[in-house]
Write an enzyme that holds these catalytic residues in place. Structure first.
Site, short mmCIF file in Angstrom:
data_model
loop_
_atom_site.label_atom_id
_atom_site.label_comp_id
_atom_site.label_asym_id
_atom_site.label_seq_id
_atom_site.Cartn_x
_atom_site.Cartn_y
_atom_site.Cartn_z
N ASP A 240 0.77 -1.16 0.07
CA ASP A 240 -0.11 0.12 0.00
C ASP A 240 0.76 1.17 0.17
OD1 ASP A 240 -2.62 1.35 0.15
OD2 ASP A 240 -2.16 1.50 2.47
N GLY B 146 -11.41 4.49 2.90
CA GLY B 146 -12.56 3.98 2.83
C GLY B 146 -13.29 3.76 4.24
#
Ligand code: 13P
Length: 287
Positions: A84, A209
């Site tokens: 990530d 998110g």
């Protein structure tokens, strides 16, 4: 099965749902995400930031743990192990360690340098069968030392990067890592629609998110988002459940201090959060 994220994301984009990327921090996190994905027959992406990789003693440890856990737990759903917000060097370290997917976050470079480095990494990743994510614009807030101002992506720049052959593209659309402030104006669907129009059927990635309202998640999926990253929300659930256990004095009753007992409520809380997200994203029974 450890796989590249390419196929699962193309299927998601076509089927109008999104695959969750859940960031992992340790054994409990990894086990909770893998077991929940298996229970729900959902493909899943395990996200590892450079900070989390370092915390777990290195990407080699992470890759070995994930591969062994998939085997020991008989996980049959497709699992991608994904770096990530990777740096250029971090990408090479993860490729070497046996990750199946990487993100090169060149969003802070001038676009020409982002293009140059992404081009090289696309070539290397694809030669070895890994999928690769790139980023344009920036995700606001801070995650493990990666700080972004939250600029919305330029759709033309998104097209430039998408045309390099990346498998998924993160475009900043006003999304923020961590909790959203009360005065957050929401996602810029105008930007998302413009990006989506430029990049054809490229799976788009929605970072940050945590805390995005359900209707916005659904609208984002309808506009090409096929991967949604969740990190903070699992941390909050874990912390709240652990706090409750300790505040109730359960760590002092019997052998309540045993780490397998102490960490159990947090583990279950992560599972519940992941379950909720998989349902919302629509990826259950898509494995
Ligand atoms: P949150 O921590 O806001 O859920 O963001 C996760 C993320 O985007 C990982 O890259």
């Amino acid at each position: 099965m450890l796989v590249s994220a390419k196929e699962m994301l193309q299927k998601a984009r076509e089927g109008k749902y999104a695959v969750g990327q859940f960031n992992i921090n340790n054994l409990e996190w990894t086990k909770a995400v893998l077991l929940t994905a298996e229970e729900m027959k959902s493909p899943v992406i395990l996200g590892v930031s450079e900070g989390a990789g370092k915390y777990m003693t290195g990407f080699g440890t992470v890759a070995a743990m994930v591969k062994a856990m998939i085997q020991e737990l008989n996980i049959t759903v497709p699992v991608a192990l994904h770096l990530d917000h990777g740096t250029y060097d971090g990408c090479y370290k993860c490729i070497k360690a046996g990750f199946s997917s990487i993100m090169f976050d060149g969003s802070h470079y001038p676009i020409a340098e982002n293009v140059e480095k992404t081009t090289e990494l696309v070539h290397v990743a694809h030669k070895l069968g890994l999928s690769i994510e790139a980023e344009v614009g920036s995700i606001g807030g801070e995650e493990d030392g990666v700080v972004g101002m939250g600029e919305c992506a330029d759709p033309n720049e998104c097209k430039m990067i998408a045309d390099l052959g990346v498998d998924m593209l993160a475009a900043g659309i006003g999304n923020i890592h961590g909790k959203y402030p009360a005065n957050w104006p929401g996602l810029s669907f105008e930007t998302l629609a413009a990006v989506n129009e430029k990049v054809g059927d490229m799976p788009l990635v929605l970072h940050g998110g945590t805390g995005i309202p359900e209707d916005m998640i659904k609208k984002a999926i309808s506009l090409g988002v096929a991967k949604i990253n969740v990190n903070t929300e699992c941390q909050l659930s874990f912390a709240a459940a652990t706090r409750e256990y300790i505040e109730a004095g359960k760590d002092q009753q019997g052998k309540g201090y045993d780490p397998r007992k102490l960490l159990a409520p947090g583990f279950e809380a992560i599972k519940a959060t992941v379950r909720e997200k998989i349902e919302l994203f629509g990826s259950a029974n898509k494995a």
